[in-house]
Design an enzyme around this catalytic site. Structure first.
Site, short mmCIF file in Angstrom:
data_model
loop_
_atom_site.label_atom_id
_atom_site.label_comp_id
_atom_site.label_asym_id
_atom_site.label_seq_id
_atom_site.Cartn_x
_atom_site.Cartn_y
_atom_site.Cartn_z
N GLY A 34 34.34 32.42 32.78
CA GLY A 34 34.58 30.98 32.70
C GLY A 34 35.07 30.52 31.35
O GLY A 34 35.68 31.27 30.59
N ASP A 62 37.59 34.51 43.47
CA ASP A 62 36.35 34.49 42.70
C ASP A 62 36.70 34.52 41.22
O ASP A 62 37.30 35.48 40.73
CB ASP A 62 35.48 35.69 43.06
CG ASP A 62 35.04 35.67 44.52
OD1 ASP A 62 34.72 34.57 45.01
OD2 ASP A 62 35.04 36.73 45.16
N LEU A 63 36.31 33.49 40.48
CA LEU A 63 36.69 33.31 39.09
C LEU A 63 36.32 34.50 38.23
O LEU A 63 35.13 34.88 38.14
CB LEU A 63 36.05 32.04 38.52
CG LEU A 63 36.36 31.71 37.06
CD1 LEU A 63 37.84 31.44 36.87
CD2 LEU A 63 35.53 30.51 36.60
N ASP A 64 37.34 35.11 37.59
CA ASP A 64 37.16 36.21 36.63
C ASP A 64 36.43 37.41 37.24
O ASP A 64 35.77 38.17 36.52
CB ASP A 64 36.42 35.72 35.38
CG ASP A 64 37.19 34.67 34.61
OD1 ASP A 64 38.43 34.69 34.67
OD2 ASP A 64 36.55 33.82 33.97
N GLN A 65 36.56 37.61 38.54
CA GLN A 65 35.87 38.70 39.22
C GLN A 65 36.82 39.73 39.81
O GLN A 65 36.38 40.66 40.49
CB GLN A 65 34.97 38.15 40.33
CG GLN A 65 33.90 37.18 39.86
CD GLN A 65 32.89 37.83 38.93
OE1 GLN A 65 32.39 38.92 39.20
NE2 GLN A 65 32.60 37.17 37.83
#
Length: 286
Positions: free
Chosen positions: A203, A228-231
């Protein structure tokens, strides 16, 4: 990188005996000159990965026929596969916000032919770099993103990417979260540079998070973008050592150098078809 034109086969399939024999025999039967081979067996996943470069002029047919002739073997081995041509430059669309270091670095590498690509356009949610980008002779598109227009904004990003026939989309410190629809439209084609050593500090403001946690290493991660954020699957990472005397501003300054290097390296691996994705992991044949 070889000077002569070559085709690159990348493939993964369920592991079994005889995979390499079948593929190499296919090329040998057509006098294919193999320039480079990389292989990996993932015992846990029960899957086999390969990347093979073959001199184009050693084969008696062109790319389209090569694909058709290889297809029966790929189907027999249940492969996920593709064959690309080194003579065809990849078309890379860059997205940027207000931080310039990754944009400047990629354009310098493009201008010097270190990255032998085409950049059909650059997209930003700010108008900050229009003059700089257009000075390079590259079309610049300002697409503002607000809480009220995100769906329309990302539909326009998708339209432009498809219109210019983009092969890869690179978020060069583009500080917006892409819509799930855009991520789903181009799986394995959107690359991001995140300014932390993922999975730590996802994030916003990861350097501030790292400072508050008192870490002794900071880093950067190049990964594929998913909903999926930064995944997303990780392509490349690097770190630098810090200590108690480093302020957040120092960490940001150190981090910019790592971000540039990791993004350029990850992009190169992607452009050279060295990255094979399986689930949320990658095999990177460096």
């Amino acid at each position: 990188m070889h000077r002569q034109r070559f085709y690159t086969l990348t493939a993964s399939c369920p592991d079994r005996t005889g995979i390499v024999a079948k593929v190499s025999s296919f090329f040998a039967a057509h006098n294919g000159w193999i320039l480079e081979t990389a292989l990996h067996a993932d015992d846990a996943a029960g899957r086999y990965f390969m990347r093979i470069e073959v001199r184009a002029d050693s084969l008696p047919f062109m790319l389209a026929e090569l694909r058709e002739r290889f297809r029966p073997i790929a189907e027999e081995l249940e492969m996920d596969w593709k064959i690309t041509d080194s003579a065809v430059k990849k078309r890379v669309v860059l997205l940027v916000s207000k931080q310039e270091h990754c944009l400047y670095d990629l354009l310098a590498r493009w201008q010097s032919k270190e990255l032998d690509i085409e950049i059909p356009c650059i997209i930003s949610n700010h108008d900050t770099f229009r003059g700089f980008v257009e000075w390079h002779g590259i079309p610049f598109h300002h697409i503002p993103v607000t809480p009220d227009n995100k769906a329309a904004a990302y539909a326009e990003v998708q339209r432009l990417f498809e219109e210019v026939k983009g092969d890869a989309m690179v978020l060069a410190r583009y500080m917006q979260i892409l819509s799930p629809e855009l991520c789903a439209a181009f799986p394995g084609q959107i690359l991001n540079i995140h300014h932390s050593f993922l999975p730590s500090f996802v994030g916003a403001k990861p350097y501030h998070q790292a400072y508050e946690r008192g870490v002794k290493l900071i880093g950067a991660t190049c990964h594929y973008v998913t909903a999926d954020l930064d995944q997303g699957p990780i392509i490349d990472q690097d770190v630098i050592r810090i200590d108690h005397s480093d302020a957040v501003e120092d960490m940001v300054r150190y981090g910019k150098d790592i971000e540039k290097t990791v993004l350029a390296r990850g992009l190169r691996y992607h452009l050279e078809d060295r990255v094979l994705v399986h689930g949320n992991k990658t095999v990177v044949f460096r």
